[in-house]
Motif scaffolding. Structure first.
Motif, short mmCIF file in Angstrom:
data_model
loop_
_atom_site.label_atom_id
_atom_site.label_comp_id
_atom_site.label_asym_id
_atom_site.label_seq_id
_atom_site.Cartn_x
_atom_site.Cartn_y
_atom_site.Cartn_z
N LEU A 21 0.86 -1.19 0.00
CA LEU A 21 0.00 0.00 0.00
C LEU A 21 0.89 1.23 0.00
O LEU A 21 1.79 1.35 0.84
N MET A 22 0.66 2.14 -0.93
CA MET A 22 1.31 3.45 -0.92
C MET A 22 0.24 4.48 -0.60
O MET A 22 -0.79 4.55 -1.29
N ILE A 23 0.46 5.25 0.46
CA ILE A 23 -0.57 6.15 1.02
C ILE A 23 -0.04 7.57 1.03
O ILE A 23 1.09 7.82 1.46
N VAL B 135 2.72 0.49 3.44
CA VAL B 135 2.43 -0.69 4.27
C VAL B 135 2.81 -1.93 3.46
O VAL B 135 2.33 -2.11 2.33
N VAL B 136 3.67 -2.77 4.03
CA VAL B 136 4.06 -4.04 3.41
C VAL B 136 3.24 -5.15 4.06
O VAL B 136 3.24 -5.30 5.29
N LEU C 125 -8.13 -3.66 3.64
CA LEU C 125 -7.39 -2.91 4.67
C LEU C 125 -7.20 -1.47 4.24
O LEU C 125 -7.36 -0.54 5.06
N ALA C 126 -6.88 -1.26 2.97
CA ALA C 126 -6.68 0.10 2.48
C ALA C 126 -7.96 0.93 2.64
O ALA C 126 -7.92 2.09 3.06
N GLU C 127 -9.10 0.34 2.33
CA GLU C 127 -10.38 1.06 2.48
C GLU C 127 -10.64 1.38 3.96
O GLU C 127 -11.13 2.47 4.29
N ALA C 128 -10.31 0.44 4.84
CA ALA C 128 -10.51 0.68 6.27
C ALA C 128 -9.63 1.81 6.76
O ALA C 128 -10.07 2.69 7.51
N VAL D 288 -9.25 4.53 -2.93
CA VAL D 288 -8.28 3.44 -3.08
C VAL D 288 -8.33 2.94 -4.51
O VAL D 288 -9.41 2.73 -5.07
N VAL D 289 -7.15 2.75 -5.12
CA VAL D 289 -7.06 2.21 -6.49
C VAL D 289 -6.12 1.02 -6.48
O VAL D 289 -5.01 1.09 -5.93
#
Length: 350
Positions: A212-214, A262-263, A275-278, A338-339
């Motif tokens: 995840l890149m945020i 996030v790895v 998880l990204a949506e949360a 999120v994409v």
């Protein structure tokens, strides 16, 4: 510097390194361990050449000289290497301690045997006074040897404690070197290490990690309108949300500036998107106090997230690039979303 020595090789190199260290004035610290380990193992030719020149000149190296060699030839103590050295030193001391203990036990048994022999020889019926005198000399030497071994065991026990303390200090330094001070997350170096380790340990045919890149939306506007102190509060708030929701073998990191990563080593891409949506929803629902306890809570904070799942043969750089492109797409589509990154063409049908 990465070492690819076997356990037996490492133990031998550490034995030689410790021998070198005892002949010089520098302290028994991690930098000294590293310099001498690289010297005796031949891992650093430039360092070895300079040290050979100094040793041929009869120079006795102190802390200043060791740190100078370290800074010019090694420059940065690799965290995993430091721990490996510390573990090897502990292993070396442990092995020597075990050998010394065995030697002490043997000396004690030998001394007991001689004592019994002496008692038999001094018996009047044997008339072996002259021989008994010689045995007494042997007993005296044996007792001295036992005393010396006991002293050595005590010193080795003290050395083992000191070595363990040094190893723990290196471990703490490693942790501190990999943590971002503001957010409490892993820093960029910690992220790079976590991702590289995850891919190195990946078994053939096994599913790869997700990433995840945020990125905080409109963070420059936040800094410009509400100040950098408040901006730091926002970063710390995101860090707190990530720490609370990224657990176990997963790694949350501050990638740089207002960007996080996030790895997820064992999470399929469906779970990664969930998880990204949360995380996105938690950030959107959060409020950050502008200043003290009585100041207003500021909302309207959001993040955009790009998600990518690793494909076979993909490098860490390529995986980050795909997740970053998905993050950019999320920004272009309106932010606060999120994409999921498309897989490379050859993997798209899998």
């Amino acid at each position: 510097m990465k070492y690819r020595h076997s356990a037996a090789q490492s133990t031998e190199y550490l034995r030689l390194a410790v021998k070198q260290m005892t002949q010089h004035a520098a302290g028994m610290h991690p930098a000294s361990y590293t310099v001498w380990y690289e010297y005796v193992s031949g891992a650093n030719p430039a360092l070895r050449a300079e040290l050979d020149s100094l040793l041929q000149g009869g120079v006795r190296l102190g802390d200043e000289e060791i740190h100078d060699l370290y800074s010019r030839h090694i420059s940065e103590l690799d965290a995993r290497t430091a721990l490996r050295i510390g573990d090897s030193v502990s292993q070396l001391v442990s092995h020597v301690s075990e050998s010394t203990a065995v030697a002490g036990d043997e000396a004690e048994r030998f001394g007991s045997s001689l004592a019994r022999w002496n008692e038999e020889l001094v018996d009047p019926a044997t008339g072996g006074d002259a021989l008994a005198s010689g045995v007494e000399d042997i007993l005296r030497g044996t007792r001295q040897m036992q005393k010396a071994v006991s002293t050595l065991k005590l010193r080795l026990a003290e050395s083992a404690l000191e070595t363990e303390r040094l190893r723990e200090e290196v471990a703490r330094a490693r942790e501190e070197a990999l943590i971002d001070g503001l957010t409490g997350l892993s820093n960029r170096k910690g992220f790079d290490l976590a991702l590289a380790t995850c891919l190195d340990e990946l078994l053939p045919g096994a599913a790869g990690p997700c990433l995840l890149m945020i990125d905080l939306d409109h963070f420059k506007r936040i800094n410009d309108s509400l100040g950098h102190v408040f901006g730091d509060r926002v970063l710390a708030n995101v860090g707190q949300i990530l720490r609370a929701n990224v657990k176990g073998k997963d790694t949350a990191a501050r990638y740089g500036g207002e960007e996080f990563a996030v790895v997820l080593p064992n999470t399929p891409r469906g779970g990664a998107v969930g998880l990204a949506e949360a995380l996105r929803a938690l950030v959107a629902a959060s409020r950050v106090r502008r200043g003290g306890d009585r100041d207003a809570l500021i909302g309207n904070i959001s993040v955009s997230i790009g998600v990518a799942d690793h494909v076979a043969g993909e490098s860490p750089t390529d995986l980050v690039s795909r997740a970053d492109r998905a993050l950019y797409t999320a920004k272009m589509q309106g932010r606060n979303r999120v994409v999921l990154a498309p897989r490379p063409a050859a993997q798209a049908g899998q």
